[in-house]
Design an enzyme around this catalytic site. Structure first.
Site, PDB file in Angstrom:
ATOM      1  N   PHE A 241       2.284  11.521   3.143  1.00 28.50           N
ATOM      2  CA  PHE A 241       1.575  12.135   2.012  1.00 28.50           C
ATOM      3  C   PHE A 241       2.400  12.106   0.739  1.00 28.50           C
ATOM      4  O   PHE A 241       2.273  12.975  -0.121  1.00 28.50           O
ATOM      5  CB  PHE A 241       1.151  13.565   2.352  1.00 28.50           C
ATOM      6  CG  PHE A 241       0.414  13.685   3.658  1.00 28.50           C
ATOM      7  CD1 PHE A 241      -0.774  13.002   3.861  1.00 28.50           C
ATOM      8  CD2 PHE A 241       0.917  14.457   4.691  1.00 28.50           C
ATOM      9  CE1 PHE A 241      -1.449  13.092   5.069  1.00 28.50           C
ATOM     10  CE2 PHE A 241       0.255  14.555   5.896  1.00 28.50           C
ATOM     11  CZ  PHE A 241      -0.931  13.874   6.085  1.00 28.50           C
ATOM     12  N   ILE A 466       1.635   4.194   7.721  1.00 23.91           N
ATOM     13  CA  ILE A 466       1.935   5.623   7.838  1.00 23.91           C
ATOM     14  C   ILE A 466       0.803   6.368   8.542  1.00 23.91           C
ATOM     15  O   ILE A 466       0.673   7.588   8.420  1.00 23.91           O
ATOM     16  CB  ILE A 466       2.219   6.242   6.457  1.00 23.91           C
ATOM     17  CG1 ILE A 466       1.047   6.036   5.495  1.00 23.91           C
ATOM     18  CG2 ILE A 466       3.490   5.671   5.871  1.00 23.91           C
ATOM     19  CD1 ILE A 466       1.222   6.735   4.155  1.00 23.91           C
ATOM     20  N   ARG A 590     -14.752  -3.160  -2.132  1.00 18.90           N
ATOM     21  CA  ARG A 590     -15.117  -3.605  -0.782  1.00 18.90           C
ATOM     22  C   ARG A 590     -14.324  -2.805   0.250  1.00 18.90           C
ATOM     23  O   ARG A 590     -13.106  -2.686   0.157  1.00 18.90           O
ATOM     24  CB  ARG A 590     -14.826  -5.095  -0.625  1.00 18.90           C
ATOM     25  CG  ARG A 590     -15.031  -5.621   0.784  1.00 18.90           C
ATOM     26  CD  ARG A 590     -14.594  -7.072   0.888  1.00 18.90           C
ATOM     27  NE  ARG A 590     -15.723  -7.969   0.817  1.00 18.90           N
ATOM     28  CZ  ARG A 590     -15.614  -9.299   0.682  1.00 18.90           C
ATOM     29  NH1 ARG A 590     -14.436  -9.855   0.570  1.00 18.90           N
ATOM     30  NH2 ARG A 590     -16.684 -10.051   0.646  1.00 18.90           N
ATOM     31  N   LEU A 592     -12.648  -2.576   3.676  1.00 14.40           N
ATOM     32  CA  LEU A 592     -12.094  -3.648   4.510  1.00 14.40           C
ATOM     33  C   LEU A 592     -12.175  -3.355   5.998  1.00 14.40           C
ATOM     34  O   LEU A 592     -12.137  -4.287   6.816  1.00 14.40           O
ATOM     35  CB  LEU A 592     -10.631  -3.905   4.108  1.00 14.40           C
ATOM     36  CG  LEU A 592     -10.418  -4.228   2.627  1.00 14.40           C
ATOM     37  CD1 LEU A 592      -8.948  -4.492   2.347  1.00 14.40           C
ATOM     38  CD2 LEU A 592     -11.266  -5.421   2.201  1.00 14.40           C
ATOM     39  N   LYS A 663     -10.417  -1.379  -3.600  1.00 18.57           N
ATOM     40  CA  LYS A 663      -9.715  -0.332  -4.318  1.00 18.57           C
ATOM     41  C   LYS A 663      -9.034   0.570  -3.289  1.00 18.57           C
ATOM     42  O   LYS A 663      -9.399   0.581  -2.120  1.00 18.57           O
ATOM     43  CB  LYS A 663     -10.683   0.496  -5.172  1.00 18.57           C
ATOM     44  CG  LYS A 663     -11.404  -0.292  -6.262  1.00 18.57           C
ATOM     45  CD  LYS A 663     -12.401   0.577  -7.028  1.00 18.57           C
ATOM     46  CE  LYS A 663     -13.130  -0.210  -8.108  1.00 18.57           C
ATOM     47  NZ  LYS A 663     -14.125   0.629  -8.843  1.00 18.57           N
ATOM     48  N   GLY A 664      -8.054   1.349  -3.741  1.00 15.74           N
ATOM     49  CA  GLY A 664      -7.359   2.238  -2.826  1.00 15.74           C
ATOM     50  C   GLY A 664      -8.238   3.393  -2.383  1.00 15.74           C
ATOM     51  O   GLY A 664      -9.033   3.929  -3.158  1.00 15.74           O
ATOM     52  N   GLU A 667      -6.245   8.330  -1.132  1.00 16.23           N
ATOM     53  CA  GLU A 667      -6.052   9.607  -1.819  1.00 16.23           C
ATOM     54  C   GLU A 667      -7.304  10.188  -2.438  1.00 16.23           C
ATOM     55  O   GLU A 667      -7.381  11.399  -2.667  1.00 16.23           O
ATOM     56  CB  GLU A 667      -4.958   9.436  -2.885  1.00 16.23           C
ATOM     57  CG  GLU A 667      -3.598   9.200  -2.248  1.00 16.23           C
ATOM     58  CD  GLU A 667      -2.555   8.660  -3.214  1.00 16.23           C
ATOM     59  OE1 GLU A 667      -1.777   9.468  -3.740  1.00 16.23           O
ATOM     60  OE2 GLU A 667      -2.507   7.435  -3.409  1.00 16.23           O
TER      61      GLU A 667
END
Length: 711
Positions: A241, A466, A590, A592, A663-664, A667
């Site tokens: 984190f 992680i 997208r 994944l 995109k991430g 978080e």
């Protein structure tokens, strides 16, 4: 320039398939080995000694009693510890002098043949101090507050557009409110641990880290070694984190101890010491002012925060940054002020900046909706900007309105009586709330190798898993690029001996690693096309890095967006607040792997639930330490606290990101969730709590007062 994307149409082995994590069986059967589970022959154990004053200097260290205990090898202090060179992180300058910048700073290290002996030796070390007056409490009017030039992420500390003061004064409807978020702690399941040993002049470290390349670089600098003489392995990491994003004291102390003793040394931080040693989310006091017309369109927006940092290092939580791009705001002021206190250095915690900042902003937007008597979903839609307000750049994609509409439909938002405190089941008051979410798109240079052999393909990249499923997703990216079945691809990650890559953080890991993997695989395909005959015995290999692509940047404003909906119940007798259900809808390019993506979204939302209802820490003004230092006192959601949580996403095509179009997502799930819960609490009770967490002591007295007032 836009990246070279995958070909249009469904590839033979499409991305997005819900493949099971490759290492899942190893983890659930206990065969996956973490940093503290590597035990070389003749391994010693270390236990740190933490300072018991909030500020001052060490005047004496008496290790006589500790060294007399059976099995004790050494006690390191600032008088005998190996000398370290300077790095960019002063928090790693351990046992180098007698100063104590905050309580919990390490002042000695005991090393022994067993964990029990090391712990006993640490307890037997006697440290004397010259204590000094300490200041650990953040206030909005603290005289030491100053305006930093930049904040975390490299953003300017202050930004102004238009004339906020004039626009706010002229606005028909205004809101001026202050919100607070207390210090929060990362508390990953796996404590910070390292096993270090020297072999033939080479240092090998198994570390619980989000990026072994960075650990290798910093250890090389600290110990004046060639990075090629160090191997750092982070094969399996039990969460971070953000707290494992940079090297922490445990890995430096373990390396110091193995150099001093000549034996392998293992060190695992006690959980009670983690809040002082591995960073925390800094507290924030956030003033939000909104001015709007009667139609709800914002004409003025100000988000000003105060936060703390340490006297060791400056770290400024960028909580006001999301307000610069979230809504239409022709007249805007976003500013940060920070005060150095005698506290541990704050650092990254899941969605730094966005998580606390969006709690304040989205709570304020909800309050404005109440003042205007406009549905909170509709109000957000009315303030949708055409371009990014702060930069005037076009968005590469922005589907917040789509998330709000889809979420409202799935959640059953309408019909909704906007009046608070009207839904009741016995002693329970019920309410619903909504908040928007956002997270920026980042990418960092990374490198990778792709190799074709007689028995399949091998991908080598120093990514770190992680718990997100990175191994699995990288195999899918490689398989799609090579147009081969996923089970023919082997992935090697988690060692500084591999091609260097970005650490796992900032929701940029998959984009950064995946881009390099894709590029290496496309280069390998070209080599295979040009190759005749059987493969050589050592196969064919192609290497690639994305330094050029990452340096080019983008002319577009790139962000992920989402909307979170929550239903809560408030017990009018006990004051307890519980979440009944939550639903999030996200637009994150997208997806994944639908299985691992849903896990990330739900995990973030669960962490946001904890932020809303129970997580919080206090600095003791007398002793200078965090009062809630372990999981008995610092509460996180347990299974009984977590209701039905749904995560959905839009099929978003964005050609301006990376070859995967992703995109991430690690978080964004936490962002906005606390505000959605707090807004639902207001709808349930009519009580607006602006200070997290939403605990009984803040709610029950106001419920009783409201009941007595009604009587």
């Amino acid at each position: 320039m836009s990246p070279d994307p995958f070909s249009l149409g469904p590839p033979a082995y499409p991305l997005g398939a819900p493949l099971v994590r490759r290492e899942g069986r190893e983890k659930v059967t206990g065969t996956a080995r973490y940093a503290a589970e590597h035990t070389p022959p003749d391994c010693a154990y270390a236990w740190p000694v933490a300072a018991t004053v909030a500020r001052g200097r060490v005047t004496a260290v008496d290790a006589t009693g500790a060294l007399a205990l059976p099995g004790v090898c050494a006690v390191l202090t600032h008088e005998n510890a190996p000398r370290l060179a300077a790095t960019g992180d002063p928090a790693l300058a351990l046992l180098q002098d007698d100063r104590v910048p905050h309580r919990g700073w390490y002042v000695a290290l005991a090393v022994a043949d067993s964990l029990e002996a090391a712990r006993a030796a640490a307890a037997a070390v006697r440290v004397s101090y010259a204590a000094e007056d300490a200041d650990v409490l953040l206030t909005a009017g603290h005289p030491g507050l100053y305006a930093p030039e930049t904040v975390n992420g490299g953003y300017p500390g202050t930004r102004e557009r238009g004339d906020f003061d004039a626009a706010f004064a002229a606005a028909p409807v205004t809101l001026d409110a202050t919100y607070t978020v207390p210090p929060l702690h990362n508390h990953p399941m796996e404590p910070h641990a390292a096993t270090a040993h020297w072999t033939g002049g080479r240092l090998t470290v198994h570390d619980s880290s989000q990026g072994s390349s960075k650990v290798c670089e910093d250890l090389a600098a600290l110990f004046s070694l060639d990075p090629g003489d160090i191997t750092v392995v982070s094969e399996h990491v039990g969460g971070g984190f953000g707290s494992k994003g940079t090297p922490r004291p445990h890995v430096v102390l373990a390396a110091m101890a193995t150099r001093h003793t000549g034996r392998p040394v293992k060190l695992s931080l006690p959980r009670r010491e983690m809040p002082a040693a591995v960073g925390h989310r800094a507290p924030t006091v956030q003033r939000v002012r909104l001015g709007a017309g009667d139609d709800g369109v914002l004409t003025a927006l100000a988000h000003e925060i105060a936060t703390h940092t340490s006297t060791v290092n400056e770290f400024v939580e960028q909580a006001a940054v999301p307000a610069r791009m979230m809504y239409t705001s022709p007249n805007s002021r976003t500013a940060h002020r920070v005060v150095p206190l005698d506290v541990p250095t704050p650092s990254w915690m899941r969605a730094p900046g966005e998580a606390p900042g969006m709690f304040a902003l989205e709570s304020a937007v909800d309050e404005l909706a109440v003042l205007l008597d406009i549905d909170p979903v509709e109000l957000r839609m009315r303030n949708e900007p055409d371009t990014e307000p702060d930069s005037d750049r076009a968005f590469s994609s922005r589907h917040l309105i789509g998330c709000l509409r889809e979420g409202a439909e799935r959640f059953g938002w309408r019909p909704r009586d906007p009046r608070p405190g009207v839904r009741r089941e016995g002693d329970l008051l019920l309410g619903t709330g909504v908040a928007a979410a956002t997270y920026p798109v980042y990418v960092a240079p990374s490198s990778a190798e792709a190799q074709a052999t007689a028995d399949g393909f091998r991908i080598r990249v120093n990514a770190t898993d992680i718990g997100t499923g990175a191994r699995t997703v990288l195999a899918q990216i490689a398989a799609a690029a090579l147009t081969v079945p996923e089970d023919r691809v082997r992935v090697e990650i988690g060692s500084s001996d591999l091609p260097p890559a970005m650490l796992a953080g900032g929701s940029m890991g998959t984009a950064s690693w995946g881009w390099a993997v894709h590029k290496a695989c496309m280069a390998l395909r070209a080599r295979l096309r040009d190759h005749d005959g059987p493969l050589p015995a050592d196969g064919l290999t192609a290497a690639a890095d994305t330094r050029q692509e990452a340096a080019e940047g983008s002319p577009y404003a790139r962000h992920a967006f989402g909307a979170t909906f929550a239903e809560v119940q408030a017990d009018t007798v006990s004051g307890e607040v519980r979440v009944r259900r939550m639903l999030g809808v996200y637009a994150a390019g997208r997806i994944l792997n639908s299985r691992t993506a849903r896990s990330q979204f739900i995990g973030g939302m669960t962490m946001g639930l904890g932020m809303a209802l129970m997580e919080g820490s206090r600095l003791d003004p007398a002793f200078g330490d965090f009062a809630e230092r372990d999981l008995a006192a610092y509460h996180v959601p347990a299974c009984a606290d977590v209701p039905r949580i749904e995560a959905h996403w839009l099929d978003e095509e964005d050609p301006h990101l990376n070859p995967m179009g992703s995109k991430g997502i690690g978080e964004i799930g936490i962002v906005g969730t606390a505000a959605a819960v707090a807004n639902a609490l207001w709808h349930a009770t009519g009580i607006r709590v602006r200070d997290l967490p939403l605990t009984v002591d803040k709610i029950l007295p106001r419920l009783r007062a409201a009941r007595e007032g009604a009587g």
